[in-house]
Motif scaffolding. Structure first.
Motif, PDB file in Angstrom:
ATOM      1  N   TRP A   1      39.515   2.492  25.510  1.00 57.18           N
ATOM      2  CA  TRP A   1      40.575   2.395  24.502  1.00 57.18           C
ATOM      3  C   TRP A   1      40.151   3.164  23.255  1.00 57.18           C
ATOM      4  CZ3 TRP A   1      45.361   0.672  25.241  1.00 57.18           C
ATOM      5  CH2 TRP A   1      45.631  -0.236  26.283  1.00 57.18           C
ATOM      6  N   MET A   2      41.035   3.946  22.702  1.00 60.16           N
ATOM      7  CA  MET A   2      40.741   4.654  21.465  1.00 60.16           C
ATOM      8  C   MET A   2      41.967   4.654  20.565  1.00 60.16           C
ATOM      9  SD  MET A   2      40.844   8.777  22.180  1.00 60.16           S
ATOM     10  CE  MET A   2      39.572   8.775  23.430  1.00 60.16           C
ATOM     11  N   GLU A   3      41.702   4.695  19.261  1.00 55.06           N
ATOM     12  CA  GLU A   3      42.810   4.780  18.310  1.00 55.06           C
ATOM     13  C   GLU A   3      43.501   6.130  18.455  1.00 55.06           C
ATOM     14  OE1 GLU A   3      41.309   4.112  14.430  1.00 55.06           O
ATOM     15  OE2 GLU A   3      40.602   2.082  14.857  1.00 55.06           O
TER      16      GLU A   3
ATOM     17  N   GLY B   1      47.973  -0.288  14.003  1.00 53.59           N
ATOM     18  CA  GLY B   1      47.377   0.843  14.683  1.00 53.59           C
ATOM     19  C   GLY B   1      47.805   0.886  16.140  1.00 53.59           C
ATOM     20  N   VAL B   2      47.865   2.086  16.707  1.00 59.11           N
ATOM     21  CA  VAL B   2      48.187   2.279  18.114  1.00 59.11           C
ATOM     22  C   VAL B   2      46.929   2.741  18.833  1.00 59.11           C
ATOM     23  CG1 VAL B   2      49.560   3.611  19.762  1.00 59.11           C
ATOM     24  CG2 VAL B   2      50.591   2.817  17.632  1.00 59.11           C
ATOM     25  N   GLN B   3      46.623   2.120  19.956  1.00 52.43           N
ATOM     26  CA  GLN B   3      45.501   2.514  20.785  1.00 52.43           C
ATOM     27  C   GLN B   3      46.019   2.940  22.149  1.00 52.43           C
ATOM     28  OE1 GLN B   3      42.805  -0.850  20.844  1.00 52.43           O
ATOM     29  NE2 GLN B   3      41.830  -0.205  18.938  1.00 52.43           N
ATOM     30  N   VAL B   4      45.360   3.930  22.730  1.00 52.32           N
ATOM     31  CA  VAL B   4      45.766   4.431  24.046  1.00 52.32           C
ATOM     32  C   VAL B   4      44.583   4.376  25.000  1.00 52.32           C
ATOM     33  CG1 VAL B   4      47.619   5.922  23.202  1.00 52.32           C
ATOM     34  CG2 VAL B   4      45.281   6.796  23.282  1.00 52.32           C
TER      35      VAL B   4
ATOM     36  N   GLY C   1      47.452   3.059  29.657  1.00 46.43           N
ATOM     37  CA  GLY C   1      47.895   1.926  28.868  1.00 46.43           C
ATOM     38  C   GLY C   1      48.066   2.306  27.418  1.00 46.43           C
ATOM     39  N   ILE C   2      48.901   1.558  26.710  1.00 47.30           N
ATOM     40  CA  ILE C   2      49.097   1.752  25.273  1.00 47.30           C
ATOM     41  C   ILE C   2      49.337   0.389  24.648  1.00 47.30           C
ATOM     42  CG2 ILE C   2      51.580   2.147  25.569  1.00 47.30           C
ATOM     43  CD1 ILE C   2      51.382   4.152  23.207  1.00 47.30           C
ATOM     44  N   ARG C   3      48.802   0.187  23.478  1.00 51.05           N
ATOM     45  CA  ARG C   3      48.954  -1.107  22.825  1.00 51.05           C
ATOM     46  C   ARG C   3      48.943  -0.922  21.318  1.00 51.05           C
ATOM     47  NH1 ARG C   3      42.980  -3.680  24.357  1.00 51.05           N
ATOM     48  NH2 ARG C   3      41.750  -2.468  22.858  1.00 51.05           N
ATOM     49  N   GLU C   4      49.534  -1.890  20.642  1.00 52.72           N
ATOM     50  CA  GLU C   4      49.562  -1.903  19.187  1.00 52.72           C
ATOM     51  C   GLU C   4      48.635  -3.002  18.705  1.00 52.72           C
ATOM     52  OE1 GLU C   4      52.866  -1.963  15.550  1.00 52.72           O
ATOM     53  OE2 GLU C   4      53.487  -1.820  17.657  1.00 52.72           O
TER      54      GLU C   4
ATOM     55  N   LYS D   1      54.558   7.917  29.928  1.00 50.65           N
ATOM     56  CA  LYS D   1      54.720   6.552  30.408  1.00 50.65           C
ATOM     57  C   LYS D   1      53.442   6.147  31.168  1.00 50.65           C
ATOM     58  CE  LYS D   1      59.740   6.944  30.998  1.00 50.65           C
ATOM     59  NZ  LYS D   1      59.867   8.349  30.541  1.00 50.65           N
ATOM     60  N   THR D   2      53.250   4.859  31.327  1.00 49.14           N
ATOM     61  CA  THR D   2      52.070   4.388  32.043  1.00 49.14           C
ATOM     62  C   THR D   2      52.061   4.958  33.458  1.00 49.14           C
ATOM     63  OG1 THR D   2      52.035   2.333  30.778  1.00 49.14           O
ATOM     64  CG2 THR D   2      50.824   2.352  32.851  1.00 49.14           C
ATOM     65  N   GLY D   3      50.953   5.575  33.837  1.00 44.97           N
ATOM     66  CA  GLY D   3      50.814   6.208  35.142  1.00 44.97           C
ATOM     67  C   GLY D   3      51.212   7.667  35.160  1.00 44.97           C
TER      68      GLY D   3
END
Length: 420
Positions: free
Chosen positions: A236-238, A179-182, A275-278, A254-256
Motif C-alpha cells: 500500500w502506498m499513498e 488521503g488515498v492509498q493504492v 485495491g484502493i482505499r481512503e 478499476k480493481t483487477g
C-alpha cells in the motif's frame, strides 16, 4: 557578511545552547570531566589528527569538547568534537582560498550575537565559559569558521536556493480531507533497440491477463523492477508518492484492471490495480524530493547488477556516494532536490517505492547500456497553507542551503586526507 543566513548547523545546534548565570565553576567542570583523557602538558599541544596539511591538537579537542558539553550538545562531546574540528579544518581551507575569512570585527559581532542567544552579555558569556575551562580563543575560532562558512554557502548557493513564487505556492498546497492509498502490481520492461519490436505484442498479452496471479507470474518472469521478486506486487502506498503524471492513470483503473502501456525513459510500465482505499487525515504532499543517481556501465547485465550491488553494500546514505564517485567523471554522480513534477517519470516511479537510504536498480540510460542506481535521500513535505509566504520562502531557502552545505562538506571530506 550575510548575518541573516542562519541554518541549524551553525546556530549551536539550536536549543542546545542554554546557559544560566547560576551555574558555578564546579558544576560546569563536572559536566565535561570526561571530555578528554589526561595528557601531559607537553602532549597537550601535540597533533592528534591531521586533515590534509593541517593539524588538530589534543588541546583543541579538549576545548571543543568542553564547549559542546556546556552548550548542551547531545551525544559524546569528545566524539562530536573530533567530527566538528575535522569539518572546521575543511571549511577554513575553502573560505581561506576564496578570501572569505571574517575579520576580527566581524568575529566580535558574531560573538556578541552568540552571547545574546544565551541571554547573557558578552562579558558574562566569557565568564561562564571560562568557569568551564573554555578559552576565549576557542570561541573566536568557532565563530570565525561559522560566519565564514555561512558567507561562502550563501554566496555560492543562495541564488539556487531561493524558491520561486510557484514553488512557494506548491509548498503551501491544499491539504485534502483524507488521503488515498493504492495497492498496485507492476511490470517494468526495458525498452531498447532489441526489445522494441516485441513490445507491442507483449503489452497486448499482458493486458489480456485476467487474474492477479497471472499478472504476478508475468512480472516474475520479465519485469526489470526490484518488485519482480514479489511477483510485481507493491505494498500500500499513498497516491501522492506516485509521480504526478501517473496519478490520474492509476485512479482511473478499476480493481483487477491493467493500465495501458506507459512509456518511461528506457522502459515501458504496466500497472494492475489490486485495491484502493481512503484513510483518515490529510494526505501528505511533497514540495521536493532529493535523490542520488549513480551511473554504472553495463546496464542490467549480470556484470552491471553485480557492480551496482557492490555500491549498494558500500553506501548507507546519499552522501556516501561522494566517496564512491571520487576520481571519476563528474557525470557519474548526480544528487539533486527537485519538485516531484520535474523528476523524470522512471526515476520518480522508483522513488515512490523507496524510503530514505533505499535504492533501486530498475532505471537505465543510454539505450539500456548504462544502469542508473537510484537512492532516495529524503522528501520535503509541503508546509501548511496558513503559513506566512515569507516564512515559507525562508524555510525552503534554509532547507536547501543546509542540503547544499552538507553535500559540499561530504564531498570535501571524501576528497581529504584525514589521519586520526
Amino acid at each position: 557578511m550575510q548575518q541573516d543566513l542562519m541554518f541549524s548547523h551553525f546556530t549551536l545546534r539550536s536549543a542546545g545552547i542554554v546557559l544560566r548565570r547560576t551555574l558555578g565553576a564546579v558544576a560546569l567542570t563536572s559536566m565535561v570531566a570526561l571530555a578528554a583523557p589526561s595528557v601531559s602538558a607537553q602532549g597537550l599541544f601535540s597533533p592528534v589528527i591531521r586533515v590534509n596539511d593541517q593539524a588538530i591538537t589534543q588541546y583543541e579537542l579538549d576545548q571543543r569538547a568542553r564547549f559542546l558539553a556546556v552548550t548542551g550538545t547531545p551525544g559524546d562531546p569528545l566524539k562530536q568534537a573530533r567530527e566538528d574540528l575535522i569539518e572546521d579544518r575543511l571549511k577554513l581551507k575553502l573560505i581561506t582560498e576564496v578570501g572569505l575569512v571574517p575579520t576580527d570585527e566581524e568575529v566580535q559581532e558574531g560573538l556578541e550575537g552568540l552571547a545574546q542567544r544565551t541571554n547573557l552579555s558578552l562579558d558574562e558569556f566569557y565568564n561562564t565559559m571560562g568557569q568551564a575551562g573554555v578559552d576565549p580563543q576557542t570561541l573566536r575560532d568557532f565563530t570565525r569558521v561559522g560566519i565564514g562558512w555561512r558567507e561562502y554557502i550563501g554566496a555560492r548557493f543562495l541564488a539556487r536556493a531561493r524558491p520561486t513564487d510557484e514553488e512557494i505556492d506548491q509548498a503551501i498546497g491544499t491539504a485534502g480531507r483524507g488521503g488515498v492509498q493504492v495497492l498496485l502490481s507492476e511490470i517494468i520492461v526495458p525498452l531498447n533497440e532489441e526489445t522494441a519490436p516485441q513490445i507491442e505484442g507483449f503489452v497486448e498479452q499482458v493486458r489480456a491477463l485476467k487474474t492477479f496471479d497471472d499478472f504476478s507470474a508475468a512480472a516474475s518472469q520479465v519485469s526489470a523492477a526490484d518488485s519482480r521478486a514479489n511477483g510485481g506486487r507493491l505494498p500500500w502506498m499513498e497516491l501522492t508518492r506516485l509521480p504526478p503524471q501517473l496519478r490520474e492513470i492509476v485512479l482511473n483503473l478499476k480493481t483487477g484492471e491493467i493500465s495501458d502501456a506507459i512509456t518511461l525513459q528506457g522502459a515501458v510500465a504496466l500497472f494492475q490495480m489490486r485495491g484502493i482505499r481512503e484513510v483518515e487525515g490529510s494526505e501528505q504532499r511533497f514540495a521536493a524530493i532529493e535523490y542520488a543517481t549513480y551511473l554504472i556501465p553495463g546496464g542490467r547485465t549480470s556484470e552491471g547488477l553485480a557492480a551496482a550491488q557492490n555500491v549498494i553494500d558500500a553506501v548507507d546514505s546519499c552522501d556516501d556516494f561522494y566517496g564512491i564517485a571520487q576520481d571519476q567523471s563528474p557525470d557519474v554522480l548526480t544528487i539533486e532536490s527537485l519538485p516531484p513534477s520535474e523528476i523524470p517519470n522512471d526515476i520518480a516511479l522508483e522513488l515512490s517505492k523507496l524510503d530514505p537510504g533505499e535504492t533501486s536498480t530498475a532505471v537505465t540510460r543510454n539505450n539500456g547500456q548504462t544502469l542508473a542506481l537510484v537512492m532516495l535521500c529524503g522528501r520535503t513535505s509541503e508546509i501548511a497553507e496558513d503559513a506566512d509566504r515569507n516564512s515559507i520562502a525562508s524555510a525552503l531557502t534554509q532547507q536547501r542551503l543546509e542540503t547544499f552545505s552538507n553535500s559540499l562538506l561530504s564531498q570535501l571530506r571524501a576528497e581529504a586526507r584525514i589521519i586520526e
